[in-house]
Design a protein around this motif. Structure first.
Motif, PDB file in Angstrom:
ATOM      1  N   GLY A 125     -43.669 -19.809   1.608  1.00 22.03           N
ATOM      2  CA  GLY A 125     -43.810 -18.611   0.777  1.00 22.03           C
ATOM      3  C   GLY A 125     -43.003 -18.695  -0.503  1.00 22.03           C
ATOM      4  N   ASP A 126     -43.028 -17.618  -1.276  1.00 21.37           N
ATOM      5  CA  ASP A 126     -42.352 -17.586  -2.576  1.00 21.37           C
ATOM      6  C   ASP A 126     -40.994 -16.902  -2.498  1.00 21.37           C
ATOM      7  OD1 ASP A 126     -42.214 -17.908  -5.475  1.00 21.37           O
ATOM      8  OD2 ASP A 126     -42.514 -15.733  -5.600  1.00 21.37           O
ATOM      9  N   SER A 127     -40.558 -16.524  -1.286  1.00 19.87           N
ATOM     10  CA  SER A 127     -39.349 -15.693  -1.182  1.00 19.87           C
ATOM     11  C   SER A 127     -38.151 -16.441  -0.616  1.00 19.87           C
ATOM     12  CB  SER A 127     -39.631 -14.467  -0.318  1.00 19.87           C
ATOM     13  OG  SER A 127     -40.517 -13.587  -0.969  1.00 19.87           O
ATOM     14  N   LEU A 128     -36.976 -16.095  -1.156  1.00 20.70           N
ATOM     15  CA  LEU A 128     -35.674 -16.456  -0.602  1.00 20.70           C
ATOM     16  C   LEU A 128     -35.017 -15.166  -0.136  1.00 20.70           C
ATOM     17  CD1 LEU A 128     -34.041 -18.901  -3.179  1.00 20.70           C
ATOM     18  CD2 LEU A 128     -34.500 -19.417  -0.799  1.00 20.70           C
ATOM     19  N   TYR A 129     -34.229 -15.231   0.920  1.00 19.98           N
ATOM     20  CA  TYR A 129     -33.603 -14.027   1.469  1.00 19.98           C
ATOM     21  C   TYR A 129     -32.101 -14.251   1.624  1.00 19.98           C
ATOM     22  CZ  TYR A 129     -38.452 -13.057   2.788  1.00 19.98           C
ATOM     23  OH  TYR A 129     -39.821 -12.862   2.770  1.00 19.98           O
ATOM     24  N   MET A 130     -31.307 -13.256   1.169  1.00 19.47           N
ATOM     25  CA  MET A 130     -29.862 -13.274   1.364  1.00 19.47           C
ATOM     26  C   MET A 130     -29.497 -12.061   2.231  1.00 19.47           C
ATOM     27  SD  MET A 130     -28.566 -14.324  -2.493  1.00 19.47           S
ATOM     28  CE  MET A 130     -26.908 -14.837  -2.057  1.00 19.47           C
ATOM     29  N   VAL A 131     -28.823 -12.319   3.339  1.00 20.55           N
ATOM     30  CA  VAL A 131     -28.507 -11.276   4.320  1.00 20.55           C
ATOM     31  C   VAL A 131     -27.061 -10.816   4.127  1.00 20.55           C
ATOM     32  CG1 VAL A 131     -28.429 -10.690   6.773  1.00 20.55           C
ATOM     33  CG2 VAL A 131     -30.148 -12.328   5.927  1.00 20.55           C
ATOM     34  N   PHE A 132     -26.894  -9.577   3.624  1.00 24.09           N
ATOM     35  CA  PHE A 132     -25.576  -8.999   3.358  1.00 24.09           C
ATOM     36  C   PHE A 132     -25.248  -7.917   4.387  1.00 24.09           C
ATOM     37  CE2 PHE A 132     -26.908 -10.525  -0.824  1.00 24.09           C
ATOM     38  CZ  PHE A 132     -25.751 -11.073  -1.341  1.00 24.09           C
ATOM     39  N   GLU A 133     -23.952  -7.603   4.477  1.00 20.51           N
ATOM     40  CA  GLU A 133     -23.574  -6.460   5.297  1.00 20.51           C
ATOM     41  C   GLU A 133     -24.187  -5.198   4.686  1.00 20.51           C
ATOM     42  OE1 GLU A 133     -19.434  -4.983   5.114  1.00 20.51           O
ATOM     43  OE2 GLU A 133     -19.083  -6.535   3.609  1.00 20.51           O
ATOM     44  N   MET A 134     -24.547  -4.254   5.534  1.00 23.01           N
ATOM     45  CA  MET A 134     -25.199  -3.030   5.094  1.00 23.01           C
ATOM     46  C   MET A 134     -24.160  -2.022   4.610  1.00 23.01           C
ATOM     47  SD  MET A 134     -28.074  -1.581   4.654  1.00 23.01           S
ATOM     48  CE  MET A 134     -28.642   0.065   4.269  1.00 23.01           C
ATOM     49  N   MET A 135     -24.386  -1.494   3.414  1.00 24.49           N
ATOM     50  CA  MET A 135     -23.504  -0.474   2.845  1.00 24.49           C
ATOM     51  C   MET A 135     -24.265   0.849   2.897  1.00 24.49           C
ATOM     52  SD  MET A 135     -20.888  -2.318   2.183  1.00 24.49           S
ATOM     53  CE  MET A 135     -19.865  -1.315   1.124  1.00 24.49           C
ATOM     54  N   HIS A 136     -24.041   1.608   3.940  1.00 22.98           N
ATOM     55  CA  HIS A 136     -24.903   2.742   4.283  1.00 22.98           C
ATOM     56  C   HIS A 136     -24.863   3.893   3.284  1.00 22.98           C
ATOM     57  CE1 HIS A 136     -24.724   0.612   8.148  1.00 22.98           C
ATOM     58  NE2 HIS A 136     -25.881   1.179   8.396  1.00 22.98           N
ATOM     59  N   LYS A 137     -23.743   4.076   2.585  1.00 22.34           N
ATOM     60  CA  LYS A 137     -23.646   5.224   1.675  1.00 22.34           C
ATOM     61  C   LYS A 137     -24.123   4.919   0.258  1.00 22.34           C
ATOM     62  CE  LYS A 137     -20.180   7.976   4.074  1.00 22.34           C
ATOM     63  NZ  LYS A 137     -18.960   8.789   3.913  1.00 22.34           N
ATOM     64  N   GLY A 138     -24.539   3.668   0.028  1.00 22.78           N
ATOM     65  CA  GLY A 138     -25.161   3.333  -1.250  1.00 22.78           C
ATOM     66  C   GLY A 138     -24.188   3.223  -2.410  1.00 22.78           C
TER      67      GLY A 138
END
Length: 416
Positions: free
Chosen positions: A152-165
């Motif tokens: 596919g054409d995508s790369l993915y970077m998995v970060f910790e989730m920052m829930h409050k934005g």
């Protein structure tokens, strides 16, 4: 996204005053042969991560709320378009006239030739990965894994989730609700600790703004987006190229052919514009015309409204147009507004920046010693099995000592 900050004296608010323990560097998993699939409900999956919904969008892709189906943990998964990144690489190479100069650690900035020739698509985001692998700090977002689906054409970077934005939504045509001085002080101090740590690790961020300051579920501020960050040579933070968001750029970067400037000083200016946003709900300079905006940053008077006392003094010093007299990080630490007239303490610079970012020689030697002792045990057990089972524990201990002595003798002979 609106947030309700915790009171400055709450448990969540105390992260900037606690002593930090020594931390190892971050471990980032690189997965080259990832597989994209689709669920019955029409949701996409990349390996074990289920992409639940889009939570952000940028120039090179989107950010998704992702769930690790093995652990049910939530992550922020940044999806990049490889084709767009390659075009960016080629444009950067064209503009620079070839691969030369300093180690610019952006989305391939300064790495265009290498990334264009490489068969490994992860090289397109290797710069941001290089920065994040070097860091491990409570006020800097964690990167856990980078995945590529070769089909596919995508790369993915998995970060910790920052829930409050994001810390604050800043729009050109509207004013956000400002923070109280106490809340602004806490967030500014957490940002300070993160930036101080970056500078101690020879990194300038170059794009500090509220959009790149996210809040965790526990209301802790963390710095994100190292796409245009630069790793500089120890003791020399001089930069030649401009980068970052125009409204937050230092005046010395708003000049054509400006030559070398201090990267640390430009970060501190951006911190000052961010503080201005916190207490006024807008940037100090607003224009939809880029050239006009640059002229305002260089020359226009700054409106400090009704602010007075320590806060006014800090804003004036952090937004000093002269980088040589602009307040430094060390001076910030002792400023009366930061310390709240000496009533608030903060973790020391030594403790904040005392972080192990690579394995030391002593740790390597200890690891080797540990492995050697394991081999000694194996040899002793083997020797023990060749003798009568009636041997006592004392005899076994004697054999162990003999094996260790034998190993040390061999080691000495090798060294000689």
């Amino acid at each position: 996204m609106s947030t309700t900050p915790s009171p400055p004296n709450s448990p969540e608010a105390s992260s900037s005053t606690k002593r930090k323990s020594v931390r190892p560097p971050s471990i980032v998993v690189e997965t080259l042969g990832a597989t994209t699939s689709e669920t019955k409900e029409g949701l996409r999956k990349i390996n074990n991560y289920l992409l639940k919904k889009e939570i952000g969008r940028g120039a090179f892709g989107t950010v998704h709320l992702g769930i690790d189906e093995n652990t049910n943990t939530e992550y922020a998964i940044k999806e990049f378009s490889k084709s767009r990144l390659r075009k960016k690489e080629q444009m950067d190479l064209f503009r620079s006239g070839g691969p030369r100069g300093r180690r610019l650690m952006g989305l391939g900035v300064g790495r265009a030739a290498a990334a264009a020739k490489s068969s490994n698509p992860l090289d397109l985001v290797r710069g941001e990965m290089a920065v994040l692998k070097k860091l491990n700090h409570p006020h800097i977002v964690r990167l856990f894994e980078v995945l590529d689906d070769p089909s596919g054409d995508s790369l993915y970077m998995v970060f910790e989730m920052m829930h409050k934005g994001v810390l604050m939504e800043i729009e050109v045509d509207q004013v956000a609700k400002p923070f109280s001085e106490d809340v602004a002080r806490r967030y500014f101090k957490e940002m300070m600790l993160g930036i101080e740590y970056l500078h101690a690790n020879d990194i300038v961020h170059r794009d500090i703004k509220p959009d790149n300051l996210l809040l965790s579920k526990e209301d802790v501020l963390k710095i994100v987006d190292f796409g245009v960050s630069e790793i500089f040579v120890k003791g020399n933070d001089r930069l030649k190229k401009s980068a970052g968001s125009p409204a937050f750029m230092a005046p010395e970067l708003c000049v054509a052919k400006h030559g070398e400037v201090s990267g640390k000083a430009t970060d501190i200016w951006s911190m000052g514009v961010t503080l201005y946003c916190m207490v006024f709900g807008k940037t100090p300079f607003v224009s939809t015309n880029l050239l006009e905006l640059y002229e305002m940053i260089k020359d226009a008077p700054i409106d400090f409204g009704d602010k007075s006392g320590n806060l006014l003094d800090l804003l004036q010093r952090v937004l000093d147009r002269n980088p040589d007299t602009r307040i430094t990080m060390k001076e910030l630490r002792n400023h009366a507004w930061i310390t709240n007239d000496d009533t608030e303490t903060m973790i020391s610079e030594e403790d904040n920046c005392d972080v192990v970012t690579e394995v030391t020689e002593e740790e390597m030697n200890n690891a080797i010693k540990s492995i050697a002792s394991i081999f000694a045990v194996i040899k002793a057990v083997s020797k023990f099995k060749r003798h009568s089972r009636s041997l006592s524990q004392q005899s076994l201990n004697k054999m162990m000592a003999e094996v260790k002595l034998e190993e040390e003798s061999k080691k000495s002979s090798t060294l000689i």
